[in-house]
Design a protein around this motif. Structure first.
Motif, PDB file in Angstrom:
ATOM      1  N   GLY A  56       0.817  -1.209   0.000  1.00 55.31           N
ATOM      2  CA  GLY A  56       0.000   0.000   0.000  1.00 55.31           C
ATOM      3  C   GLY A  56       0.852   1.261   0.000  1.00 55.31           C
ATOM      4  O   GLY A  56       0.568   2.218  -0.727  1.00 55.31           O
ATOM      5  N   VAL A  57       1.920   1.259   0.814  1.00 52.31           N
ATOM      6  CA  VAL A  57       2.836   2.410   0.843  1.00 52.31           C
ATOM      7  C   VAL A  57       3.494   2.600  -0.508  1.00 52.31           C
ATOM      8  O   VAL A  57       3.601   3.729  -1.022  1.00 52.31           O
ATOM      9  CB  VAL A  57       3.909   2.209   1.935  1.00 52.31           C
ATOM     10  CG1 VAL A  57       4.975   3.302   1.847  1.00 52.31           C
ATOM     11  CG2 VAL A  57       3.272   2.222   3.317  1.00 52.31           C
ATOM     12  N   LEU A  58       3.932   1.505  -1.113  1.00 53.87           N
ATOM     13  CA  LEU A  58       4.572   1.593  -2.429  1.00 53.87           C
ATOM     14  C   LEU A  58       3.597   2.108  -3.479  1.00 53.87           C
ATOM     15  O   LEU A  58       3.964   2.929  -4.338  1.00 53.87           O
ATOM     16  CB  LEU A  58       5.106   0.215  -2.836  1.00 53.87           C
ATOM     17  CG  LEU A  58       5.932   0.141  -4.121  1.00 53.87           C
ATOM     18  CD1 LEU A  58       7.160   1.045  -4.029  1.00 53.87           C
ATOM     19  CD2 LEU A  58       6.360  -1.300  -4.407  1.00 53.87           C
ATOM     20  N   LEU A 314      12.469  -1.200  -2.412  1.00 53.02           N
ATOM     21  CA  LEU A 314      11.730  -0.531  -3.480  1.00 53.02           C
ATOM     22  C   LEU A 314      11.103   0.776  -2.987  1.00 53.02           C
ATOM     23  O   LEU A 314      11.050   1.773  -3.724  1.00 53.02           O
ATOM     24  CB  LEU A 314      10.641  -1.453  -4.033  1.00 53.02           C
ATOM     25  CG  LEU A 314      11.142  -2.695  -4.785  1.00 53.02           C
ATOM     26  CD1 LEU A 314       9.967  -3.578  -5.194  1.00 53.02           C
ATOM     27  CD2 LEU A 314      11.960  -2.287  -6.006  1.00 53.02           C
ATOM     28  N   ILE A 315      10.641   0.787  -1.749  1.00 53.39           N
ATOM     29  CA  ILE A 315      10.056   2.012  -1.187  1.00 53.39           C
ATOM     30  C   ILE A 315      11.106   3.109  -1.084  1.00 53.39           C
ATOM     31  O   ILE A 315      10.880   4.249  -1.515  1.00 53.39           O
ATOM     32  CB  ILE A 315       9.435   1.713   0.197  1.00 53.39           C
ATOM     33  CG1 ILE A 315       8.149   0.907   0.030  1.00 53.39           C
ATOM     34  CG2 ILE A 315       9.154   3.008   0.956  1.00 53.39           C
ATOM     35  CD1 ILE A 315       7.560   0.418   1.339  1.00 53.39           C
ATOM     36  N   PHE A 316      12.263   2.792  -0.540  1.00 51.59           N
ATOM     37  CA  PHE A 316      13.311   3.796  -0.405  1.00 51.59           C
ATOM     38  C   PHE A 316      13.822   4.272  -1.761  1.00 51.59           C
ATOM     39  O   PHE A 316      14.077   5.463  -1.958  1.00 51.59           O
ATOM     40  CB  PHE A 316      14.478   3.234   0.416  1.00 51.59           C
ATOM     41  CG  PHE A 316      14.254   3.297   1.894  1.00 51.59           C
ATOM     42  CD1 PHE A 316      13.597   4.370   2.462  1.00 51.59           C
ATOM     43  CD2 PHE A 316      14.705   2.285   2.728  1.00 51.59           C
ATOM     44  CE1 PHE A 316      13.381   4.443   3.831  1.00 51.59           C
ATOM     45  CE2 PHE A 316      14.501   2.348   4.090  1.00 51.59           C
ATOM     46  CZ  PHE A 316      13.837   3.429   4.650  1.00 51.59           C
ATOM     47  N   THR A 317      13.977   3.350  -2.700  1.00 55.92           N
ATOM     48  CA  THR A 317      14.456   3.734  -4.026  1.00 55.92           C
ATOM     49  C   THR A 317      13.440   4.620  -4.736  1.00 55.92           C
ATOM     50  O   THR A 317      13.805   5.576  -5.422  1.00 55.92           O
ATOM     51  CB  THR A 317      14.733   2.479  -4.883  1.00 55.92           C
ATOM     52  OG1 THR A 317      15.580   1.586  -4.158  1.00 55.92           O
ATOM     53  CG2 THR A 317      15.409   2.854  -6.179  1.00 55.92           C
ATOM     54  N   THR A 318      12.170   4.310  -4.573  1.00 55.34           N
ATOM     55  CA  THR A 318      11.120   5.125  -5.191  1.00 55.34           C
ATOM     56  C   THR A 318      11.087   6.520  -4.590  1.00 55.34           C
ATOM     57  O   THR A 318      10.922   7.517  -5.302  1.00 55.34           O
ATOM     58  CB  THR A 318       9.744   4.445  -5.017  1.00 55.34           C
ATOM     59  OG1 THR A 318       9.794   3.128  -5.576  1.00 55.34           O
ATOM     60  CG2 THR A 318       8.658   5.246  -5.725  1.00 55.34           C
ATOM     61  N   ILE A 319      11.257   6.596  -3.268  1.00 51.04           N
ATOM     62  CA  ILE A 319      11.303   7.909  -2.610  1.00 51.04           C
ATOM     63  C   ILE A 319      12.453   8.742  -3.172  1.00 51.04           C
ATOM     64  O   ILE A 319      12.290   9.923  -3.505  1.00 51.04           O
ATOM     65  CB  ILE A 319      11.463   7.746  -1.087  1.00 51.04           C
ATOM     66  CG1 ILE A 319      10.181   7.182  -0.478  1.00 51.04           C
ATOM     67  CG2 ILE A 319      11.814   9.076  -0.437  1.00 51.04           C
ATOM     68  CD1 ILE A 319      10.297   6.887   1.000  1.00 51.04           C
ATOM     69  N   THR A 320      13.620   8.124  -3.294  1.00 50.71           N
ATOM     70  CA  THR A 320      14.782   8.828  -3.831  1.00 50.71           C
ATOM     71  C   THR A 320      14.517   9.325  -5.241  1.00 50.71           C
ATOM     72  O   THR A 320      14.860  10.463  -5.594  1.00 50.71           O
ATOM     73  CB  THR A 320      16.009   7.893  -3.834  1.00 50.71           C
ATOM     74  OG1 THR A 320      16.276   7.454  -2.497  1.00 50.71           O
ATOM     75  CG2 THR A 320      17.229   8.612  -4.379  1.00 50.71           C
ATOM     76  N   ASN A 321      13.886   8.499  -6.057  1.00 52.90           N
ATOM     77  CA  ASN A 321      13.597   8.877  -7.436  1.00 52.90           C
ATOM     78  C   ASN A 321      12.601  10.033  -7.511  1.00 52.90           C
ATOM     79  O   ASN A 321      12.779  10.970  -8.296  1.00 52.90           O
ATOM     80  CB  ASN A 321      13.059   7.659  -8.190  1.00 52.90           C
ATOM     81  CG  ASN A 321      12.810   7.938  -9.660  1.00 52.90           C
ATOM     82  OD1 ASN A 321      11.681   8.142 -10.074  1.00 52.90           O
ATOM     83  ND2 ASN A 321      13.875   7.943 -10.449  1.00 52.90           N
ATOM     84  N   ILE A 322      11.569   9.973  -6.675  1.00 55.23           N
ATOM     85  CA  ILE A 322      10.566  11.044  -6.676  1.00 55.23           C
ATOM     86  C   ILE A 322      11.186  12.372  -6.243  1.00 55.23           C
ATOM     87  O   ILE A 322      10.914  13.426  -6.840  1.00 55.23           O
ATOM     88  CB  ILE A 322       9.387  10.675  -5.752  1.00 55.23           C
ATOM     89  CG1 ILE A 322       8.603   9.488  -6.345  1.00 55.23           C
ATOM     90  CG2 ILE A 322       8.458  11.866  -5.545  1.00 55.23           C
ATOM     91  CD1 ILE A 322       7.519   8.978  -5.436  1.00 55.23           C
ATOM     92  N   LYS A 337      13.031   9.512   5.074  1.00 59.43           N
ATOM     93  CA  LYS A 337      13.463   8.140   5.335  1.00 59.43           C
ATOM     94  C   LYS A 337      13.520   7.861   6.838  1.00 59.43           C
ATOM     95  O   LYS A 337      13.099   6.804   7.311  1.00 59.43           O
ATOM     96  CB  LYS A 337      14.836   7.886   4.710  1.00 59.43           C
ATOM     97  CG  LYS A 337      14.823   7.745   3.192  1.00 59.43           C
ATOM     98  CD  LYS A 337      16.202   7.383   2.679  1.00 59.43           C
ATOM     99  CE  LYS A 337      16.199   7.159   1.174  1.00 59.43           C
ATOM    100  NZ  LYS A 337      17.545   6.777   0.672  1.00 59.43           N
ATOM    101  N   GLY A 338      14.048   8.843   7.586  1.00 52.68           N
ATOM    102  CA  GLY A 338      14.130   8.666   9.036  1.00 52.68           C
ATOM    103  C   GLY A 338      12.761   8.518   9.666  1.00 52.68           C
ATOM    104  O   GLY A 338      12.564   7.685  10.558  1.00 52.68           O
TER     105      GLY A 338
END
Length: 355
Positions: A56-58, A314-322, A337-338
């Motif tokens: 859901g978060v992703l 995948l969640i962290f990588t997507t955040i970085t990309n956005i 992230k924190g």
């Protein structure tokens, strides 16, 4: 006169004809659930809730990216980039998940990736071509994992201290090998893996390797004795020892596995960047630990999932990309992230207190 002996009764007052030492007829020493539902179904249900929550978060992140930068975020090349970037840290996270589940920690994964990448890209190594680079990266990773495992399992060193020492040593050796310079890869067969012509059905080779490592990791954890021993050691090392498990050897194997994953990740990073640098893998240890935690792996050990850890990556990588697409500051990204890590730990503690 004949003496009649009544059969032992279970927790419901019913005779079961078996001496179990527990009121359930199972010999576990635990009372059966009132509604008759097996305990393992409750565990699976909680695991499913965690996985669904991560999905859901992703999904929300994908929606945010699609709304803020629809043409760029949803572009096929950008999605391929997200998966490719997730592959390197994802492979490291698979190994980290096993280590944390055993009750350990590995702070040296980023430094091992750096050392393996620069050792595998020296001029002498590149003379042996594709397999020379791949072999060297894996051997260096496994060698570092062996040192960690011996110090922790047989040297009785605290994992935090042992891997912290490896972090400093590996970084220093990587800097010494490169003398602070970037080592450019000239082996064509390695560089070609990063080209679009090497994609299989639109999927980058690095993503396929990540998928393979994930599937193998899941099978090892959930379908082998090695995986069950890992969970047992993390849950209660003394009980595992009394049950006949060689705890020290198991911990050694786990750090070897972590080193192997670092070696594979180093090779993927070489393909992705086309070079070897002593700064490679910077903060990978924190990203891997964070991804495993939000994926449901307990820092105290004894519980975790490979699927959850991969979703965390995948969640962290997507955040970085956005954040990159929206030109937002990196400090805001780190704060986000924190906050996610803190929220995940709080959810874990709440879940643990109710089980």
């Amino acid at each position: 006169m004949t003496q009649h002996v009544s059969p032992p009764r279970d927790g419901n007052g019913n005779g079961n004809g078996h001496g179990t030492g527990a009121g359930t007829g199972t010999g576990t020493g635990k009372a059966a659930p009132v509604d008759g539902t097996p305990a393992w179904r409750g565990v699976l249900a909680r695991a499913d809730v965690r996985i669904l929550s991560l999905l859901g978060v992703l999904a929300v992140l994908v929606l945010i990216g699609g709304i803020t930068k629809p043409d760029e975020f949803l572009d096929t090349r950008n999605l391929q980039l997200v998966l490719t970037q997730a592959s390197v840290i994802g492979v490291v996270t698979v190994g980290m998940t096993f280590v944390i589940m055993s009750g350990g920690i590995d702070l040296s994964v980023g430094a091992i990736v750096a050392l393996a990448s620069v050792w595998a890209t020296t001029v002498a190594t590149q003379e042996y071509g594709f397999f020379g680079i791949l072999f060297t990266a894996i051997v260096v990773g496994v060698g570092c994992g062996l040192v960690n495992g011996v110090l922790i399992a047989y040297g009785a060193m605290v994992p935090f201290i042992a891997t912290l020492a490896m972090l400093a040593s590996a970084r220093g050796l990587a800097l010494q090998i490169t003398d602070g310079r970037t080592q450019v890869v000239t082996v064509t067969s390695v560089l070609d893996l990063g080209e679009r012509d090497a994609y299989v059905l639109g999927i980058p080779p690095l993503v396929l390797v990540f998928a393979a490592v994930t599937v193998i990791g899941w099978l090892v954890l959930n379908r082998t004795t090695f995986g069950r021993r890992t969970v047992a050691v993390g849950g209660n090392a003394e009980a595992a020892r009394l049950a006949g498990i060689d705890v020290r050897r198991q911990r050694l194997y786990l750090y070897l596995l972590s080193g192997l994953c670092c070696g594979i990740a180093a090779f993927l990073l070489i393909v992705l960047s086309g070079s070897g640098q002593n700064t490679n893998g910077n903060l990978y240890e924190l990203d891997a630990i964070a991804a495993a935690i939000i994926g449901g792996t307990l820092l105290s050990g004894g519980r975790g999932t490979i699927v959850g850890s991969v979703l965390g990556v995948l969640i962290f990588t997507t955040i970085t990309n956005i954040f990159a697409l929206n030109n937002l500051q990196s400090d805001v990204q780190q704060i986000a992230k924190g906050a996610i890590i803190v929220a995940a730990v709080l959810v874990q503690r709440r879940t643990a207190s109710t089980t």
